[in-house]
Every structure is written in C-alpha cells, then in structure tokens.
Design a protein around this motif. Structure first.
Motif, PDB file in Angstrom:
ATOM      1  N   THR A 262       0.868  -1.172   0.000  1.00 21.30           N
ATOM      2  CA  THR A 262       0.000   0.000   0.000  1.00 21.30           C
ATOM      3  C   THR A 262       0.905   1.222   0.000  1.00 21.30           C
ATOM      4  OG1 THR A 262      -1.702  -1.192   1.242  1.00 21.30           O
ATOM      5  CG2 THR A 262      -1.863   1.219   1.192  1.00 21.30           C
ATOM      6  N   TRP A 263       1.112   1.787  -1.176  1.00 16.79           N
ATOM      7  CA  TRP A 263       2.182   2.760  -1.369  1.00 16.79           C
ATOM      8  C   TRP A 263       1.707   4.190  -1.170  1.00 16.79           C
ATOM      9  CZ3 TRP A 263       6.910   0.779  -1.622  1.00 16.79           C
ATOM     10  CH2 TRP A 263       7.048  -0.543  -2.038  1.00 16.79           C
ATOM     11  N   ILE A 264       2.531   4.980  -0.511  1.00 10.48           N
ATOM     12  CA  ILE A 264       2.322   6.421  -0.413  1.00 10.48           C
ATOM     13  C   ILE A 264       3.655   7.103  -0.723  1.00 10.48           C
ATOM     14  CG2 ILE A 264       0.515   6.198   1.341  1.00 10.48           C
ATOM     15  CD1 ILE A 264       2.575   7.241   3.401  1.00 10.48           C
ATOM     16  N   THR A 265       3.585   8.372  -1.082  1.00 13.00           N
ATOM     17  CA  THR A 265       4.794   9.155  -1.325  1.00 13.00           C
ATOM     18  C   THR A 265       5.028  10.100  -0.157  1.00 13.00           C
ATOM     19  OG1 THR A 265       4.448   9.067  -3.717  1.00 13.00           O
ATOM     20  CG2 THR A 265       5.953  10.754  -2.884  1.00 13.00           C
ATOM     21  N   ARG A 266       6.170   9.945   0.493  1.00 15.83           N
ATOM     22  CA  ARG A 266       6.547  10.852   1.577  1.00 15.83           C
ATOM     23  C   ARG A 266       7.492  11.906   1.022  1.00 15.83           C
ATOM     24  NH1 ARG A 266       6.083  12.739   4.827  1.00 15.83           N
ATOM     25  NH2 ARG A 266       7.383  12.296   6.621  1.00 15.83           N
ATOM     26  N   THR A 267       7.237  13.160   1.343  1.00 12.99           N
ATOM     27  CA  THR A 267       8.100  14.256   0.921  1.00 12.99           C
ATOM     28  C   THR A 267       8.651  14.940   2.155  1.00 12.99           C
ATOM     29  OG1 THR A 267       6.758  14.600  -1.060  1.00 12.99           O
ATOM     30  CG2 THR A 267       8.257  16.375  -0.421  1.00 12.99           C
ATOM     31  N   CYS A 268       9.966  15.060   2.224  1.00 18.30           N
ATOM     32  CA  CYS A 268      10.613  15.602   3.406  1.00 18.30           C
ATOM     33  C   CYS A 268      11.678  16.616   3.003  1.00 18.30           C
ATOM     34  CB  CYS A 268      11.265  14.490   4.232  1.00 18.30           C
ATOM     35  SG  CYS A 268      10.088  13.221   4.771  1.00 18.30           S
ATOM     36  N   THR A 269      11.921  17.567   3.894  1.00 12.98           N
ATOM     37  CA  THR A 269      12.935  18.584   3.663  1.00 12.98           C
ATOM     38  C   THR A 269      14.319  18.032   3.996  1.00 12.98           C
ATOM     39  OG1 THR A 269      11.356  20.322   4.213  1.00 12.98           O
ATOM     40  CG2 THR A 269      13.684  20.901   4.302  1.00 12.98           C
ATOM     41  N   VAL A 270      15.301  18.353   3.168  1.00 14.09           N
ATOM     42  CA  VAL A 270      16.699  18.043   3.479  1.00 14.09           C
ATOM     43  C   VAL A 270      17.492  19.333   3.395  1.00 14.09           C
ATOM     44  CG1 VAL A 270      16.609  15.653   2.692  1.00 14.09           C
ATOM     45  CG2 VAL A 270      17.214  17.440   1.074  1.00 14.09           C
ATOM     46  N   SER A 271      18.578  19.390   4.153  1.00 14.02           N
ATOM     47  CA  SER A 271      19.452  20.544   4.039  1.00 14.02           C
ATOM     48  C   SER A 271      20.043  20.560   2.641  1.00 14.02           C
ATOM     49  CB  SER A 271      20.566  20.478   5.088  1.00 14.02           C
ATOM     50  OG  SER A 271      21.279  19.262   4.995  1.00 14.02           O
ATOM     51  N   SER A 272      20.313  21.736   2.127  1.00 16.61           N
ATOM     52  CA  SER A 272      20.727  21.863   0.732  1.00 16.61           C
ATOM     53  C   SER A 272      21.947  21.006   0.432  1.00 16.61           C
ATOM     54  CB  SER A 272      21.041  23.326   0.405  1.00 16.61           C
ATOM     55  OG  SER A 272      21.342  23.478  -0.958  1.00 16.61           O
ATOM     56  N   VAL A 273      21.814  20.132  -0.557  1.00 18.57           N
ATOM     57  CA  VAL A 273      22.873  19.216  -0.968  1.00 18.57           C
ATOM     58  C   VAL A 273      23.200  19.509  -2.427  1.00 18.57           C
ATOM     59  CG1 VAL A 273      23.573  16.819  -1.191  1.00 18.57           C
ATOM     60  CG2 VAL A 273      21.943  17.467   0.591  1.00 18.57           C
ATOM     61  N   SER A 274      24.467  19.701  -2.745  1.00 17.08           N
ATOM     62  CA  SER A 274      24.859  19.944  -4.125  1.00 17.08           C
ATOM     63  C   SER A 274      26.114  19.150  -4.445  1.00 17.08           C
ATOM     64  CB  SER A 274      25.097  21.441  -4.367  1.00 17.08           C
ATOM     65  OG  SER A 274      26.133  21.917  -3.530  1.00 17.08           O
ATOM     66  N   GLY A 275      26.427  19.081  -5.719  1.00 16.83           N
ATOM     67  CA  GLY A 275      27.607  18.348  -6.151  1.00 16.83           C
ATOM     68  C   GLY A 275      27.357  16.855  -6.236  1.00 16.83           C
ATOM     69  N   VAL A 276      28.434  16.092  -6.372  1.00 16.95           N
ATOM     70  CA  VAL A 276      28.368  14.635  -6.519  1.00 16.95           C
ATOM     71  C   VAL A 276      28.696  13.976  -5.184  1.00 16.95           C
ATOM     72  CG1 VAL A 276      29.299  12.629  -7.730  1.00 16.95           C
ATOM     73  CG2 VAL A 276      29.012  14.796  -8.946  1.00 16.95           C
ATOM     74  N   HIS A 277      27.839  13.054  -4.757  1.00 17.08           N
ATOM     75  CA  HIS A 277      28.007  12.364  -3.480  1.00 17.08           C
ATOM     76  C   HIS A 277      27.743  10.876  -3.633  1.00 17.08           C
ATOM     77  CE1 HIS A 277      27.979  15.897  -0.681  1.00 17.08           C
ATOM     78  NE2 HIS A 277      27.353  16.451  -1.711  1.00 17.08           N
ATOM     79  N   THR A 278      28.309  10.098  -2.734  1.00 15.46           N
ATOM     80  CA  THR A 278      27.805   8.760  -2.475  1.00 15.46           C
ATOM     81  C   THR A 278      26.671   8.907  -1.466  1.00 15.46           C
ATOM     82  OG1 THR A 278      29.934   7.702  -2.878  1.00 15.46           O
ATOM     83  CG2 THR A 278      28.326   6.466  -1.590  1.00 15.46           C
ATOM     84  N   LEU A 279      25.488   8.442  -1.839  1.00 17.65           N
ATOM     85  CA  LEU A 279      24.306   8.594  -0.999  1.00 17.65           C
ATOM     86  C   LEU A 279      24.047   7.316  -0.223  1.00 17.65           C
ATOM     87  CD1 LEU A 279      21.622  10.083  -0.173  1.00 17.65           C
ATOM     88  CD2 LEU A 279      20.579   8.904  -2.130  1.00 17.65           C
TER      89      LEU A 279
END
Length: 699
Positions: A262-279
């Motif tokens: 039973t799927w829902i979409t959660r939307t959350c704030t993150v601190s500004s992230v830029s550039g290339v990262h390993t997530l």
C-alpha cells in the motif's frame, strides 16, 4: 567520497595540462571518486580571499595567496589516508585566460611532504576555467599545491580544489526518480516484486542501508521524496552523505500505510545538498518483523525564489461575518449574532472586540445603542468585496505576508446551499484582493464539526471540485507556494475533539501530496507527546506533514506563561521538527476573551497593551524561529483580532459590554496591533534587533 558537502561536480572539459586528455568532457570520463575534505588551509591569503572559498561549492568565490610572496600554498586534509589519483582545479568561469605554475605534494602527517608532480605550468581557459591533473594513484591524507607563478595575478588562485581517488563510474542525477533496487551496495535488505512494477527494497530492519555511488545533486536539492509502504511499525529514512555515519542531510519518517504494498509518497525537507556524493539511505526504527518497504526515491532542486510560507508571517482570515441586507445567500446576521437577527444588547451579541469602522465604505445598522461618540452602531460584512479589499490593503500597509483563508466544512455533494455559496464567494474575493494588494493566501481546511464518517473524502471532493476546478484559487498568482508546490493546511488533525483516525489523516495527507501540495497541519498543542488535547498514535501522521502549526490560543496567559511555553513546548517542538526536517509554524496571538460568545470572564487573557504578543515573538525568535501564524486577523468573536479595533469607550455602543484596545489601562491606536505584527514580521526576518520590549509605539 566528496571533497565537500557543497562542492560542485566538475563541469566542462579539462584545460591543457600534463596527463589530461582535453578531448574528453569531465562528466563523460570514467571519473574517480571525489574525496571528502575535512578541512582546507593556506599559508597566506589576500584581503577576504581565504582558503575556505576553495571548498564552498561556489565557483564564484576564490582563494588568493598573498601578493608577490611566492611560493603560495594551499592544502586539503582528507581526514585519513586515501588513494589519490586526480585533482580538479577551478577558477571563476567569467575570468579571462591565465597560466599558473605549481607543484603537487602529499603527506600523511602534515609534517613530511613528498612530491607527487614536479612544478609545471597549467592553462586555465574560458569558459570552463578548469584544469584536471591526473597522476599515478598514491596514498595521502594531505594534498598540497605549491604556487610559484600566475600570469593573471600576483598570487596563486583557486575557486575550487577537488581531490579524487580511483573507483567510480559516470555519475547519475539525484534529481530524477531512482529505483531503490538500483543500489550499488546494501546491508540487510532483500528485493521483492512490487505491485507498482519492478522490484522494491523489502525486509528492512533497524540499521540496514542501501548506497548509491556518484549521485549528482546539481546546484542544490532541498526536498526528498520516497515511495514507501508498511504494514509494520514504520520507521525513518536517514539521508546521509558519503558514508553511513556521514553528514545527515535529513530524516524522513515513514508511517504504517496499511499494507506492505500500500504505497504512499513521503516528501521531506533536506538541508541543501549539491555536487556529486555517495548517498546512503540508512533505515532506523524500533519495530520488529520489518519496518517498511521502499520502491523509489528522488530529490528536488531548490527553487530560485524560495517559498511563500517558510520564513514568512501569515494571519488567519475568517471572512465569516454577514449582515442583513449584504446580498449574501445567508440572508441575515452571521457571527455577529447568536441567531440571524441583528445584534441587540443583552440578547444575542456573539462577538467580543468591537471593530473600528471608520475606513469601511459599506456598513449595516444594528439594534445596539449609539456609540459613545454619538455615531450609530453599525458593522461590516465579509461578503462585501469592499471589506475584503480593505483588509488586504491593511495587510499590505502593515507588512503582513499573507492570509490563511479559513475554509469551514466540506461536502461530497455538489448540491448548493447558502453557506457553501457564501464561503465560495468570499474565497474568490480573497483571491482578487490578494492579487490586487500583492499578498499571498492559501486554503486552510478547518475540520471542526465535520462528519466523522466521510470528512476526508469530503475535503478531497471540495478541493478538486471547488477550490481547483470551479474557483480556480490555486491558479492565482497570489496562491502561496513552497518548494515549488501549492500550499494547503488541514487544521484539526489529531485533536481529541475533532474527527479522524490516524490512518484517515495519513491517507489524506498522502493524497494531497499526490496532488502536488505542500501540506501544513494545524495540530494540537501537545502533538509531540500525544497527551491532553492530542489523540495518541498520531506521531507518524505529524511526522508526515511538511509543516507543523501547533495551536496555542488560550493555553496560557501573561509573560510568565509565554516563558513557560518557551521552555516546555516551543524549544522541544523546534528541536523535534529540525530533527525530522519539518518546518515549524507556531501560532502567536494578542490575547483572548469571549464573555459575549461563551459567558467567559471579561478580558480573560489580557493583551497587556502588546507586551503579551511581543513576548511570544521574542521568545520564539530567541529560539531561532523565523516563521509564524497569527491568530487571527479578523476574529472579533473571541477577541483575538489584530485588525483595527475600537480604541476606547467613545467607539463602543453604550448599552452592551465590548472589549476595547485600552482595556489594559493604556491608550493605543486602533491600528496598533497591525503595526505590532508588522514589527514581529521584521523581527522574524532579522530586519530589526531582538529586544525584550516591543519597538512599536502605542499611538
């Protein structure tokens, strides 16, 4: 790992340099892995052009060594020894061509350095102004550049200093939808078939994770969306950068959705992230037997204009007053009176604070005695566009960012009735006035008194059929948006005396997010602990909101009461919302009284000539709050209105008790609370200093 959490990925092709292939675009190469700098220092700098400018992700800022004092050096500390085989060096893209001569050195202890590359001259060419330096992989904790010449300045210069090691492939964009099953590494999870197609990550327990190498966040992302399902306890998704214990960019709470598919979409704030990262998406929770499933996720870029509600001050706008003869389908006195008859002394008066009526162009006679100044006792109607326009003109004049338009009730039926027609007509007038006076507005559904059996479906139908498709409110240029999404508030979620189960509320919030909405929750005072005015079991519902706006009106009085709430409610509220990436919109109010409405004490919670309201703002700003909701703009019923009110007895009917603005023994002008709120807005925006006493003159 990355050189810096805000460092940008290499752009454009590398300029001519030893071991560099100018025919390849940096993004198309088999890039090594960018390493995370723990610090950056230089032997010298000129004026304000310090070393940290070369590790801030902004290609327009730069380091420059002391003038005519070669050699100039700058070095990064990787925190521990790493395999290093590439440097990407940048100058501002708007600069003209220049050459710089430098050598590359390495060290494991910052004491003994050995040469990696001998001094050589490198050309920085517009418009990329990027040089890529490749060399045989070597172990280093510290990487230093030693500058000895610069054809364009008297010292070495860099806007970004990026260090790479072996081991990655071409980066992927984090700003597109990514299947959770496409991870590069994981711990503890399994895959299973998803009801929405493909495979989802399943069998998630506390401490499990999935990781994605080389995700490119571009110029910045501030929002994280995840498609989740749970028949278990739910939990959290920690968004971490570059390692399992790396920078925590945000935490996204996942509720029980009623089923593993039973799927829902959660939307959350993150601190500004830029550039290339390993997530790293790290999963946490206290449940057993699986926390939740994850199907896909994506990040969204920060909007250039920011948003209309975070960092802003909005006032609640009722718009619910009617008068006989105003042309409304209600055809009588609403909210001024306990019935449809004209307000009459010692009979049916329903409101507390008498308005200052001197600027209204349409007024209606009452059965009250004349005012103390001899003028007839009349009242306005919110049905008149002249009234709504005047109120929004005041918002513009007195520095109030906008209005939360109260929308009371909702129906699944489209059958018209007087109240619905009146409500919709006022909503359109609010839209027009907001456009005319440059204010923002959003719809706030108040679910008080709604039918518990269908309240959520009624709200959905009203939003789709009326707000969006008939009234076209959300199409207005004045309709508030946050993070690129239209704003809506649901007021009453979780209150013990309002309808709705946790599952119903969670589903409605998810539905609104599916419509592209940024969802604010008007929640109980004790939402965080689930006691007193809050139902138990709503924690995950509260966590699923984009913004929380707890209700505080009438909960305390006096300056000591505000200070008590600062310590026991606001401070832990703020800490909680910051932990989970939720915006916080506390409610502030001028005072409270409902002697006429509910036979309560007169002047029950005194305004203290503005000191009470300012103390709330002062305490909240002291904690770091920058967003606020004022209750209310036009709530004359319960004495909380900030709109212009009667200054003294000369502006009150002589045969009925009403609250006036001098009730605390200090004469204040009718627009004082509008001016006070304007100053509170400036305080929250950092435009005036934080002072214990309000700067607003009483006259």
């Amino acid at each position: 790992m990355l050189l810096g959490a805000l460092a940008c990925a290499p752009e454009g092709g590398p300029a001519s340099a030893p071991d560099a292939d100018p025919s390849l675009d940096v993004r198309e190469r088999q890039l090594p892995l960018r390493l995370n700098a723990q610090g950056i220092t230089a032997g010298s700098y000129t004026q304000v052009y310090v070393a940290t400018n070369a590790n801030d992700g902004n290609p327009s800022t730069y380091w420059e060594g002391a003038a005519n004092a070669y050699p100039n050096w700058i070095r990064v500390d990787l925190g521990s020894a790493n395999s290093v085989n590439q440097l990407v060096l940048k100058l501002p893209t708007t600069w003209g061509a220049r050459t710089q001569t430098f050598s590359v050195l390495k060290s494991t202890d910052d004491v003994t350095y050995t040469q990696v590359l001998a001094p050589a001259t490198y050309t920085f060419s517009p418009s990329a102004n990027t040089v890529t330096v490749n060399f045989t992989a070597t172990s280093a904790r510290y990487v230093k550049l030693n500058f000895t010449a610069n054809s364009g300045a008297t010292g070495g210069q860099l806007s970004e200093f990026e260090v790479y090691g072996p081991g990655s492939t071409t980066s992927r964009s984090a700003l597109t939808q990514l299947a959770a099953s496409s991870h590069d590494s994981q711990s503890g999870i399994q895959l299973e078939s998803s009801s929405e197609g493909g495979q989802n990550v399943a069998f998630i327990d506390d401490g499990d994770y999935i990781a994605f190498n080389n995700l490119d966040f571009g110029g910045g992302a501030t929002s994280f969306e995840a498609r989740v399902a749970s028949a278990g306890a739910g939990g959290n998704i920690e968004v971490r950068l570059d390692s399992l214990t790396g920078t925590l960019a945000g935490t996204c709470a996942v509720p029980n959705t009623g089923g593993w598919q039973t799927w829902i979409t959660r939307t959350c704030t993150v601190s500004s992230v830029s550039g290339v990262h390993t997530l790293y998406l790290k999963f946490t929770g206290t449940g057993t037997g699986g926390l939740f499933n994850l199907n896909w996720f994506k990040f969204s870029a920060a909007t250039a204009s920011g948003g209309d509600v975070v960092g802003k001050l909005f006032a609640g706008y009722q718009g619910w007053f009617n008068a006989a003869g105003d042309g409304s389908p209600n055809n009588g006195w609403v909210h001024w009176s306990k019935n449809s008859s004209a307000p009459t002394a010692n009979s049916n008066v329903n409101f507390e604070l008498y308005p200052d009526l001197r600027e209204y162009t349409k007024l209606y006679p009452t059965n009250l005695a004349n005012l103390g100044n001899g003028q007839p006792a009349r009242l306005f109607s919110s049905y008149d566009p002249e009234t709504v326009n005047k109120h929004f003109e005041w918002m513009q004049t007195y520095n109030i960012d906008g209005a939360a338009l109260q929308r009371f009730g909702a129906d699944e039926s489209d059958t018209p009735n007087g109240w619905k027609t009146n409500r919709d007509s006022v909503a359109v007038k609010v839209k027009n006035a907001a456009e005319a006076y440059g204010r923002k507005f959003y719809v706030m559904y108040d679910i008080t008194g709604m039918n518990a059996s269908n309240w959520a479906n009624a709200v959905k139908h009203d939003w789709t059929a009326q707000v969006v498709n008939t009234l076209h409110l959300t199409s207005s240029s004045a309709y508030a948006r946050q993070n690129g999404k239209i704003v809506v508030c649901i007021w009453g979620i979780g209150f013990t005396d309002r309808p709705g189960t946790a599952a119903e509320a969670a589903e409605l919030i998810s539905w609104f997010k599916g419509q592209g909405a940024y969802v604010i929750g008007g929640v109980p005072t004790y939402w965080r602990t689930g006691v007193n005015d809050s139902k138990a079991g709503f924690e995950n519902v509260y966590k699923s909101l984009d913004m929380l706006s707890p209700w505080f009106v009438g909960r305390f009085g006096g300056l000591d009461g505000a200070d008590h709430y600062m310590t026991n409610q606001w401070q832990p509220d703020l800490a909680y919302t910051q932990q989970y990436g939720i915006a916080y919109q506390p409610v502030i109010w001028p005072g409270f009284s409902w002697a006429n409405l509910a036979n309560g004490p007169r002047n029950q919670i005194p305004r203290l000539h503005g000191d009470f309201m300012w103390r709330q703002a002062y305490d909240l700003k002291s904690l770091g709050s920058s967003t606020a909701y004022v209750a209310m703009f036009d709530e004359y019923d319960e004495g909380t209105a900030i709109a212009k009110g009667a200054e003294n007895s000369s502006m009150l009917p002589t045969n009925q008790y009403f609250l006036s603005l001098d009730a605390d023994g200090v004469a204040v002008s009718s627009d004082f609370y509008l001016r006070l709120v304007g100053d509170i807005n400036r305080l929250f925006k950092g435009q005036i200093p934080l002072t214990p006493s309000h700067p607003t003159s009483h006259q």
